[in-house]
Design a protein around this motif. Structure first.
Motif, PDB file in Angstrom:
ATOM      1  N   THR A  91      -1.090 -17.355  -0.395  1.00  0.00           N
ATOM      2  CA  THR A  91      -0.764 -16.455   0.957  1.00  0.00           C
ATOM      3  C   THR A  91       0.624 -15.774   1.145  1.00  0.00           C
ATOM      4  OG1 THR A  91      -0.369 -18.430   2.041  1.00  0.00           O
ATOM      5  CG2 THR A  91      -2.366 -17.631   2.519  1.00  0.00           C
ATOM      6  N   GLY A  92       0.746 -14.933   1.663  1.00  0.00           N
ATOM      7  CA  GLY A  92       2.230 -14.312   1.785  1.00  0.00           C
ATOM      8  C   GLY A  92       2.118 -12.884   1.952  1.00  0.00           C
ATOM      9  N   SER A  93       3.107 -12.186   1.643  1.00  0.00           N
ATOM     10  CA  SER A  93       3.349 -10.785   1.767  1.00  0.00           C
ATOM     11  C   SER A  93       3.619  -9.880   0.556  1.00  0.00           C
ATOM     12  CB  SER A  93       4.384 -10.356   2.964  1.00  0.00           C
ATOM     13  OG  SER A  93       5.461 -10.895   2.429  1.00  0.00           O
ATOM     14  N   LEU A  94       3.099  -8.978   0.559  1.00  0.00           N
ATOM     15  CA  LEU A  94       3.225  -7.867  -0.543  1.00  0.00           C
ATOM     16  C   LEU A  94       3.922  -6.512  -0.132  1.00  0.00           C
ATOM     17  CD1 LEU A  94      -0.294  -8.219  -2.342  1.00  0.00           C
ATOM     18  CD2 LEU A  94       1.851  -9.418  -2.922  1.00  0.00           C
ATOM     19  N   GLN A  95       4.849  -5.784  -0.838  1.00  0.00           N
ATOM     20  CA  GLN A  95       5.400  -4.669  -0.184  1.00  0.00           C
ATOM     21  C   GLN A  95       5.380  -3.778  -1.484  1.00  0.00           C
ATOM     22  OE1 GLN A  95       9.081  -3.818  -0.106  1.00  0.00           O
ATOM     23  NE2 GLN A  95       9.225  -2.734   1.552  1.00  0.00           N
ATOM     24  N   LEU A  96       5.160  -2.265  -1.458  1.00  0.00           N
ATOM     25  CA  LEU A  96       5.266  -1.402  -2.261  1.00  0.00           C
ATOM     26  C   LEU A  96       5.699  -0.256  -1.726  1.00  0.00           C
ATOM     27  CD1 LEU A  96       4.600  -0.794  -5.357  1.00  0.00           C
ATOM     28  CD2 LEU A  96       2.435  -0.341  -4.701  1.00  0.00           C
ATOM     29  N   ILE A  97       6.437   0.680  -2.462  1.00  0.00           N
ATOM     30  CA  ILE A  97       6.851   1.808  -1.963  1.00  0.00           C
ATOM     31  C   ILE A  97       6.069   3.025  -2.857  1.00  0.00           C
ATOM     32  CG2 ILE A  97       8.656   3.465  -1.363  1.00  0.00           C
ATOM     33  CD1 ILE A  97      10.343   1.173  -0.295  1.00  0.00           C
ATOM     34  N   LEU A  98       5.223   3.776  -2.311  1.00  0.00           N
ATOM     35  CA  LEU A  98       4.732   4.788  -3.247  1.00  0.00           C
ATOM     36  C   LEU A  98       5.410   6.067  -3.140  1.00  0.00           C
ATOM     37  CD1 LEU A  98       0.947   4.254  -2.371  1.00  0.00           C
ATOM     38  CD2 LEU A  98       2.192   3.235  -4.462  1.00  0.00           C
ATOM     39  N   ASP A  99       5.655   6.885  -4.078  1.00  0.00           N
ATOM     40  CA  ASP A  99       6.010   8.206  -4.078  1.00  0.00           C
ATOM     41  C   ASP A  99       4.793   9.069  -3.969  1.00  0.00           C
ATOM     42  OD1 ASP A  99       9.073   7.941  -4.600  1.00  0.00           O
ATOM     43  OD2 ASP A  99       8.346   6.949  -6.301  1.00  0.00           O
ATOM     44  N   CYS A 100       4.579   9.846  -2.800  1.00  0.00           N
ATOM     45  CA  CYS A 100       3.547  10.430  -2.547  1.00  0.00           C
ATOM     46  C   CYS A 100       3.908  12.097  -2.530  1.00  0.00           C
ATOM     47  CB  CYS A 100       2.857  10.215  -1.453  1.00  0.00           C
ATOM     48  SG  CYS A 100       2.283   8.505  -1.373  1.00  0.00           S
ATOM     49  N   GLN A 101       2.656  12.876  -2.636  1.00  0.00           N
ATOM     50  CA  GLN A 101       3.206  14.258  -2.435  1.00  0.00           C
ATOM     51  C   GLN A 101       2.000  14.555  -1.292  1.00  0.00           C
ATOM     52  OE1 GLN A 101       2.728  16.776  -5.857  1.00  0.00           O
ATOM     53  NE2 GLN A 101       3.650  18.373  -4.625  1.00  0.00           N
ATOM     54  N   CYS A 102       2.403  15.254  -0.258  1.00  0.00           N
ATOM     55  CA  CYS A 102       1.128  15.356   0.694  1.00  0.00           C
ATOM     56  C   CYS A 102       0.454  16.623   0.253  1.00  0.00           C
ATOM     57  CB  CYS A 102       2.074  16.000   2.090  1.00  0.00           C
ATOM     58  SG  CYS A 102       1.087  16.406   3.458  1.00  0.00           S
ATOM     59  N   VAL A 103      -0.982  16.158   0.608  1.00  0.00           N
ATOM     60  CA  VAL A 103      -2.018  16.960   0.079  1.00  0.00           C
ATOM     61  C   VAL A 103      -2.233  18.338   1.014  1.00  0.00           C
ATOM     62  CG1 VAL A 103      -3.613  15.341  -0.978  1.00  0.00           C
ATOM     63  CG2 VAL A 103      -3.866  15.879   1.588  1.00  0.00           C
ATOM     64  N   ARG A 104      -1.490  18.383   1.984  1.00  0.00           N
ATOM     65  CA  ARG A 104      -1.666  19.443   2.983  1.00  0.00           C
ATOM     66  C   ARG A 104      -0.466  20.394   2.741  1.00  0.00           C
ATOM     67  NH1 ARG A 104      -4.007  16.781   8.073  1.00  0.00           N
ATOM     68  NH2 ARG A 104      -6.227  16.433   7.429  1.00  0.00           N
ATOM     69  N   CYS A 105       0.778  19.957   2.772  1.00  0.00           N
ATOM     70  CA  CYS A 105       1.950  20.743   2.789  1.00  0.00           C
ATOM     71  C   CYS A 105       2.858  20.670   1.340  1.00  0.00           C
ATOM     72  CB  CYS A 105       2.768  20.432   3.983  1.00  0.00           C
ATOM     73  SG  CYS A 105       3.755  18.829   3.669  1.00  0.00           S
ATOM     74  N   LEU A 106       2.106  19.809   0.581  1.00  0.00           N
ATOM     75  CA  LEU A 106       2.778  19.457  -0.807  1.00  0.00           C
ATOM     76  C   LEU A 106       4.026  18.962  -0.923  1.00  0.00           C
ATOM     77  CD1 LEU A 106       1.603  22.405  -2.614  1.00  0.00           C
ATOM     78  CD2 LEU A 106       0.664  20.336  -2.481  1.00  0.00           C
ATOM     79  N   ARG A 107       4.767  18.418   0.463  1.00  0.00           N
ATOM     80  CA  ARG A 107       5.917  17.892   0.433  1.00  0.00           C
ATOM     81  C   ARG A 107       6.089  16.519  -0.109  1.00  0.00           C
ATOM     82  NH1 ARG A 107       7.845  16.912   6.509  1.00  0.00           N
ATOM     83  NH2 ARG A 107       6.987  18.759   6.642  1.00  0.00           N
ATOM     84  N   ALA A 108       7.173  16.326  -0.813  1.00  0.00           N
ATOM     85  CA  ALA A 108       7.202  14.856  -1.364  1.00  0.00           C
ATOM     86  C   ALA A 108       7.599  13.876  -0.427  1.00  0.00           C
ATOM     87  CB  ALA A 108       8.279  14.769  -2.816  1.00  0.00           C
ATOM     88  N   PHE A 109       7.047  12.858  -0.244  1.00  0.00           N
ATOM     89  CA  PHE A 109       7.441  11.621   0.642  1.00  0.00           C
ATOM     90  C   PHE A 109       7.123  10.415   0.144  1.00  0.00           C
ATOM     91  CE2 PHE A 109       3.256  12.458   1.448  1.00  0.00           C
ATOM     92  CZ  PHE A 109       2.888  11.062   2.225  1.00  0.00           C
ATOM     93  N   GLU A 110       7.847   9.357   0.722  1.00  0.00           N
ATOM     94  CA  GLU A 110       7.649   7.930   0.233  1.00  0.00           C
ATOM     95  C   GLU A 110       6.645   7.380   1.465  1.00  0.00           C
ATOM     96  OE1 GLU A 110      11.371   5.704  -0.064  1.00  0.00           O
ATOM     97  OE2 GLU A 110      11.584   6.414  -2.044  1.00  0.00           O
ATOM     98  N   GLN A 111       5.818   6.370   0.892  1.00  0.00           N
ATOM     99  CA  GLN A 111       4.897   5.876   1.984  1.00  0.00           C
ATOM    100  C   GLN A 111       4.989   4.450   1.548  1.00  0.00           C
ATOM    101  OE1 GLN A 111       1.227   7.452   2.856  1.00  0.00           O
ATOM    102  NE2 GLN A 111       0.325   5.505   3.692  1.00  0.00           N
ATOM    103  N   GLU A 112       5.188   3.415   2.512  1.00  0.00           N
ATOM    104  CA  GLU A 112       5.579   1.964   2.277  1.00  0.00           C
ATOM    105  C   GLU A 112       4.120   1.297   2.618  1.00  0.00           C
ATOM    106  OE1 GLU A 112       8.269   0.250   4.940  1.00  0.00           O
ATOM    107  OE2 GLU A 112       8.765  -1.143   3.527  1.00  0.00           O
TER     108      GLU A 112
END
Ligand code: ZN
Length: 156
Positions: free
Chosen positions: A56-77
């Motif tokens: 049991t516990g917590s997991l955390q990951l930050i993804l480097d995404c690109q928005c499928v609509r505006c193609l902007r790069a952003f991070e998603q946690e």
């Protein structure tokens, strides 16, 4: 690898805190819109039950995404705050044990993958606002081209 030694668990529970690198996790991503290049952080407690391990516990990951609509790069946690994993030590579904050790990596990988966004959006309203505006002004999308047509242009 994130190994738990079963012998260490005989007496008391174990706390695991640290990071797993991408190379070890190997998400096998084929989606160009999502990249996982940052390490997965974990903070876990492992207990030995009668015939199983309870993690049991917590997991955390930050993804480097690109928005499928505006193609902007952003991070998603991605955060799994109350992650629980029950691993049987006997029976058909029992986990693999090597030299008294169980590797937790595949279970972290699997459950983290389930959290990946199927279509990453820089924000939930991206590309939607303009359409709503157009509806309010009579339903005709005259003024602004939609994000989709912008996307088509870029593909050309
Ligand atoms: Zn966007």
């Amino acid at each position: 690898m994130l190994l738990v030694n079963l012998r260490h668990l005989e007496a008391h529970e174990i706390h695991l805190k640290g990071e797993l690198g991408v190379a070890e996790l190997d998400f096998g991503l084929r989606d160009e819109m999502i990249r996982a290049e940052q390490p997965l952080r974990y903070n876990l407690t492992v207990e030995k039950l009668q015939e199983a391990l309870l993690v049991t516990g917590s997991l955390q990951l930050i993804l480097d995404c690109q928005c499928v609509r505006c193609l902007r790069a952003f991070e998603q946690e991605l955060i799994l705050e109350d992650w629980t994993c029950h691993l049987p030590l006997s029976g058909e579904d029992r986990v693999a044990v090597n030299n008294d050790c169980v590797d937790l990596t595949p279970f972290l990988r699997e459950d983290m993958l389930l959290e990946f966004p199927p279509h990453p959006l820089c924000n939930p309203a991206c590309g939607v606002l303009k359409k709503v505006k157009a509806l309010k002004t009579g339903g005709r999308d005259v003024a602004t081209p939609s994000a989709w047509s912008e996307l088509d242009k870029l593909k050309l």
